[in-house]
Scaffold this motif. Structure first.
Motif, short mmCIF file in Angstrom:
data_model
loop_
_atom_site.label_atom_id
_atom_site.label_comp_id
_atom_site.label_asym_id
_atom_site.label_seq_id
_atom_site.Cartn_x
_atom_site.Cartn_y
_atom_site.Cartn_z
N PHE A 1 0.86 -1.18 0.00
CA PHE A 1 0.00 0.00 0.00
C PHE A 1 0.90 1.24 0.00
O PHE A 1 1.74 1.40 0.88
N THR A 2 0.71 2.08 -1.00
CA THR A 2 1.49 3.31 -1.11
C THR A 2 0.55 4.51 -1.24
O THR A 2 -0.54 4.39 -1.80
N VAL A 3 0.98 5.66 -0.75
CA VAL A 3 0.18 6.87 -0.84
C VAL A 3 1.11 8.07 -0.68
O VAL A 3 2.16 7.98 -0.05
N ARG A 4 0.73 9.21 -1.25
CA ARG A 4 1.48 10.46 -1.11
C ARG A 4 0.68 11.43 -0.25
O ARG A 4 -0.56 11.44 -0.31
N ALA A 5 1.38 12.26 0.51
CA ALA A 5 0.70 13.23 1.38
C ALA A 5 1.48 14.55 1.39
O ALA A 5 2.70 14.58 1.27
#
Length: 515
Positions: free
Chosen positions: A88-92
């Motif tokens: 699971f990858t995400v940018r913030a």
């Protein structure tokens, strides 16, 4: 209310490089966090109401969590394989000084209980020149754990008094399947939706029902997680799947148990073109083995998609055929109807994502899948004095043809007094004499329409492809004696209508905005 948690503190995230995050099959839906009508499509939102009074906005292809001191966006994904490895990858990007971004993944059982020991929390790297931080976690699925799905979340925690300048932007939230054990059942993504044949509002969610009205007068019942076809002499449940690769190999498996002596279970798969024509030469019929001690029989077929054939989707079906006079004791139970991708040709497009039902959508068949003149889970009505139109299921849309005054409708139980709901649909008009309509109203236990509760929606301007987004907000009044909510979309027309006067509809979805 669904229990959503940002699990924190107990588990150390396994950090992976962002380059590796590009590997594997993407299982999450709308990973780009695109918005529609100001909302982030396919993602639910939760916050702790005692500690947080924030909101979410879809802004320029990001999910913006404003003043959310404890809350998250979430999505649930089925078809997860024990022993498999996922990422699971995400940018913030953080605005203000009082908020911290977080993300996690954990398993949930069939009773909606969070299996906290499976939770993995991710962490973010240092911000880049543009302020974006990259985050990633590895999620190994344990074997021997009784679970139903994985829930992925991203959100924020904050302290102090938060203002409109305190928010976190999120982008590119991708949950990928990296590998599965060789011994895994099929070892491949499940592409069918609601393969367990679970019930929503008393119906088998995501599956349509058809029978030959001249030869069969049966019905379907959802019973203890199975689909029971009662007195169905010629009929089937069906589902349409678009994410099919030419040259690919697929398997369709289902279990059946026969009651009575006059019925025989059947299942099949075949391709359908853009005009909803069955490509008969592609049809494959499956067969069942011998019954086990409980009477269940396992069935499977292999479907090889031919190359060079112009098709729009695959339709999978399971059903029954019977002879003689059938009674209520003559029925077939079905369970575990799974359509899987086994392989695709080298160099083919990336494997399709696994479609699962968006748990935040309250109605059935929001994608408006259907066959012939029926849209699964939606009823058709028209004013027979003013309208002589028809409905057609065409390439994943509901086409209302020559309908001067009519609609497709669905009834929703479990509506909460005082709650707020949003009903949205897309429409594309053909011809100059019909317009799309969108409505919702309450109905009492005697099937009387409570007219004072009626709300009519409106449609925006057409995009480059002619599609218009329609929406309405429905505030459920307190102190009103009602049984259910009826939602509908349709068309009105004037003058002499022809086959060229019709409205196409897609993505008709009801969501609860506030409890």
């Amino acid at each position: 209310m669904k229990k959503i948690q940002l699990i924190a503190g107990a588990v150390v995230a396994l950090i992976v490089s962002t380059a590796a995050a590009n590997d594997g099959t993407v299982l999450s839906r709308n990973s780009g966090l695109d918005g529609e009508n100001g909302k982030v499509v396919d993602w639910g939102f939760w916050q702790d109401r005692k500690k947080s009074n924030g909101r979410v906005q879809a802004v320029d292809g990001t999910a913006r969590l404003l003043k959310v001191s404890l809350g998250s966006m979430f999505q649930e994904i089925k078809g997860i394989i024990p022993g498999g490895k996922y990422k699971f990858t995400v940018r913030a990007r953080v605005h203000g000084e009082r908020l911290k971004p977080m993300f996690a993944a954990y398993l949930v059982d069939a009773n909606d209980r969070i299996l906290k020991k499976t939770a993995v929390n991710g962490s973010f790297g240092a911000p880049g020149a543009d302020g974006w931080m990259e985050g990633a976690l590895d999620f190994p699925v344990p074997e021997g754990v009784d679970f139903d799905l994985v829930r992925i979340t991203f959100g924020s925690r904050g302290t102090g008094s938060l203002g409109d300048d305190d928010y976190v932007d999120f982008d590119k939230a991708e949950f990928r399947q990296i590998s599965v054990p060789r011994t895994a059942a099929g070892g491949t993504p499940v592409l069918s939706r609601n393969s367990g044949l679970d019930t929503v509002n008393g119906k088998v969610a995501e599956w349509g029902f058809w029978q030959d009205g001249k030869k069969s007068k049966g019905r379907v019942r959802a019973v203890d997680g199975t689909a029971r076809l009662i007195k169905v002499a010629v009929g089937c449940m069906f589902q349409e799947i678009k994410e099919i690769v030419p040259g690919g190999k697929y398997t369709f498996s289902v279990r059946a148990r026969v009651h009575g002596e006059r019925l025989k279970p059947m299942f099949a798969a075949y391709l359908v073109n853009a005009n909803d024509k069955i490509l008969g030469k592609t049809a494959v019929n499956g067969s069942f083995g011998e019954p086990d001690a409980d009477g269940w029989r396992e069935g499977s077929l292999t479907f090889c998609v031919p190359e060079g054939v112009d098709f729009a989707l695959i339709r999978i079906t399971f059903g029954s055929r019977g002879t003689g006079s059938l009674g209520d004791d003559d029925y077939v139970e079905f369970d575990k109807a799974e359509f899987r991708q086994v392989s695709v040709p080298t160099g083919a497009a990336a494997a399709p994502s696994v479609p699962t039902r968006d748990s935040s959508v309250l109605n059935l068949n929001g994608d408006l899948d259907g066959a012939g003149g029926k849209i699964a889970d939606w009823k058709f009505w028209q004013d027979s004095k003013k309208s002589k139109g028809v409905v057609r299921a065409v390439n994943g849309t509901a086409r209302l043809i020559r309908i001067a005054n009519g609609c497709l409708l669905q009834e929703i139980d479990g509506i909460v007094p005082g709650g707020k709901y949003a009903f949205t649909a897309r429409a594309r008009v053909h011809g100059g004499q019909v317009v799309p309509t969108l409505s919702a109203y309450l109905v009492d236990a005697n099937d009387r329409i409570l007219k004072k509760t009626m709300v009519n929606g409106s449609f925006g301007e057409a995009d480059a492809d002619g599609w218009r987004n329609g929406s309405l907000t429905f505030d459920v009044p307190r102190g009103v004696n009602f049984a259910l909510l009826r939602i509908m979309f349709g068309s009105r027309g004037s003058g002499s209508l022809s086959d060229d006067d019709y409205v196409e509809f897609d993505k008709a979805e009801l969501r609860q905005v506030t409890p």
